[in-house]
Design a protein around this motif. Sequence first.
Motif, PDB file in Angstrom:
ATOM      1  N   LYS A 170       0.856  -1.192   0.000  1.00 43.09           N
ATOM      2  CA  LYS A 170       0.000   0.000   0.000  1.00 43.09           C
ATOM      3  C   LYS A 170       0.889   1.237   0.000  1.00 43.09           C
ATOM      4  O   LYS A 170       1.905   1.284   0.699  1.00 43.09           O
ATOM      5  CB  LYS A 170      -0.916   0.020   1.223  1.00 43.09           C
ATOM      6  CG  LYS A 170      -1.841   1.238   1.264  1.00 43.09           C
ATOM      7  CD  LYS A 170      -2.850   1.154   2.397  1.00 43.09           C
ATOM      8  CE  LYS A 170      -3.804   2.338   2.371  1.00 43.09           C
ATOM      9  NZ  LYS A 170      -4.856   2.244   3.416  1.00 43.09           N
TER      10      LYS A 170
ATOM     11  N   SER B 129       0.654   5.531   0.448  1.00 41.90           N
ATOM     12  CA  SER B 129      -0.248   6.562   0.968  1.00 41.90           C
ATOM     13  C   SER B 129       0.493   7.889   1.108  1.00 41.90           C
ATOM     14  O   SER B 129       1.604   7.937   1.623  1.00 41.90           O
ATOM     15  CB  SER B 129      -0.798   6.121   2.331  1.00 41.90           C
ATOM     16  OG  SER B 129      -1.698   7.062   2.858  1.00 41.90           O
TER      17      SER B 129
ATOM     18  N   SER C 222      -3.695   0.420  -2.958  1.00 37.36           N
ATOM     19  CA  SER C 222      -3.204  -0.854  -2.439  1.00 37.36           C
ATOM     20  C   SER C 222      -3.491  -1.962  -3.433  1.00 37.36           C
ATOM     21  O   SER C 222      -4.342  -1.841  -4.309  1.00 37.36           O
ATOM     22  CB  SER C 222      -3.863  -1.173  -1.089  1.00 37.36           C
ATOM     23  OG  SER C 222      -5.271  -1.263  -1.223  1.00 37.36           O
TER      24      SER C 222
ATOM     25  N   ILE D 159       1.083   1.568   8.910  1.00 35.29           N
ATOM     26  CA  ILE D 159      -0.208   1.315   8.265  1.00 35.29           C
ATOM     27  C   ILE D 159      -0.764   0.001   8.780  1.00 35.29           C
ATOM     28  O   ILE D 159      -0.117  -1.049   8.660  1.00 35.29           O
ATOM     29  CB  ILE D 159      -0.078   1.293   6.732  1.00 35.29           C
ATOM     30  CG1 ILE D 159       0.399   2.672   6.227  1.00 35.29           C
ATOM     31  CG2 ILE D 159      -1.395   0.914   6.081  1.00 35.29           C
ATOM     32  CD1 ILE D 159       0.556   2.759   4.733  1.00 35.29           C
TER      33      ILE D 159
ATOM     34  N   SER E  19      -3.838   7.193  -2.118  1.00 36.76           N
ATOM     35  CA  SER E  19      -3.992   5.983  -1.317  1.00 36.76           C
ATOM     36  C   SER E  19      -4.325   4.855  -2.278  1.00 36.76           C
ATOM     37  O   SER E  19      -5.371   4.874  -2.928  1.00 36.76           O
ATOM     38  CB  SER E  19      -5.102   6.135  -0.269  1.00 36.76           C
ATOM     39  OG  SER E  19      -5.230   4.952   0.503  1.00 36.76           O
TER      40      SER E  19
END
Length: 304
Positions: A61, A63, A131, A78, A129
């Motif tokens: 991921k 961010s 993932s 995270i 963001s």
Amino acid sequence: MRNSRAALLNLGFLAVAWLLPAGAWAYDYGSSVNVCNKGDIDLHYVAFATNDSFFGGYKAKISAWHTVEPNDCEDVGISGYATVALGFLQINDKGVRGNPVYVLEDATSVGSTEWAPARLCVPVNDRLSDSGTHGAISSRYRPPCKQGFAEFRMSFGVIPNGNWPTYNLKARGSDILAPWPAFTATPGAKASPAPVNKSSMSNAEVAAKIILGAAQGLEDGKIRKLAAECESSMLTIAFAFTKEGPAAACKCIARNVVKREPSNVVSGMIADIDAGQDFDAVFEKIPEANFERYLESCATPANQ
């Protein structure tokens, strides 16, 4: 925490724990990593996290952007991911927006492993963001960068392993920075992650800047309301014996709630406060495990 009795039990547990010698007990903080800004300007960051499990596969991921304010600390880990790599952006007193690299002896060097890449492509004027599988995310945000993104140097990686490591960084207005990005941002971009000189912004960028500022103002307002509710509760009794004190500890909890809980949950809590609900009614919307984690991370016993 569901009611006053649960709150009292939590406080009692904390009180007993504080009486024990340092290291006599520990919590599993999972993916938590503390970054403290010991400087005098905001420290913005990008986080790239990974997790490799038998059932979940190798996932990642990315961010951006997040902020650690001066004299403040943030959990930059995270949730659900075993590693995190961090890159930083800051703006000096001359208005130069730069991408400094912080090299730490007690952290993993970027570029030395696939979960801590040395460079990533990040948005110049927008938040991010995303993932997915590690392969897909790495490929999507690896140079050469697509339009609206720029190559960004990462600083270090961490495997927290439940130990809640803390890293102290100093973002100073006097720092000499090389401009980032080297080329002009894409016209019409939504918003810069940090302030820039208005004289260098287009009308669209100025408008976007105002929108972003309004959103930040709303977030700050929610933090203030939740912190005030916390300060009116029995938690202040426990926080009176911490290094932070009630005001700082309550602000820390409120910030964690606003940044980590779902927006609909936070909005419901604010609505309850406006309706005159008490602390228990407001904060029972948060899962007990989450609240206890915020409580533990924001309160340091005075004797430690």
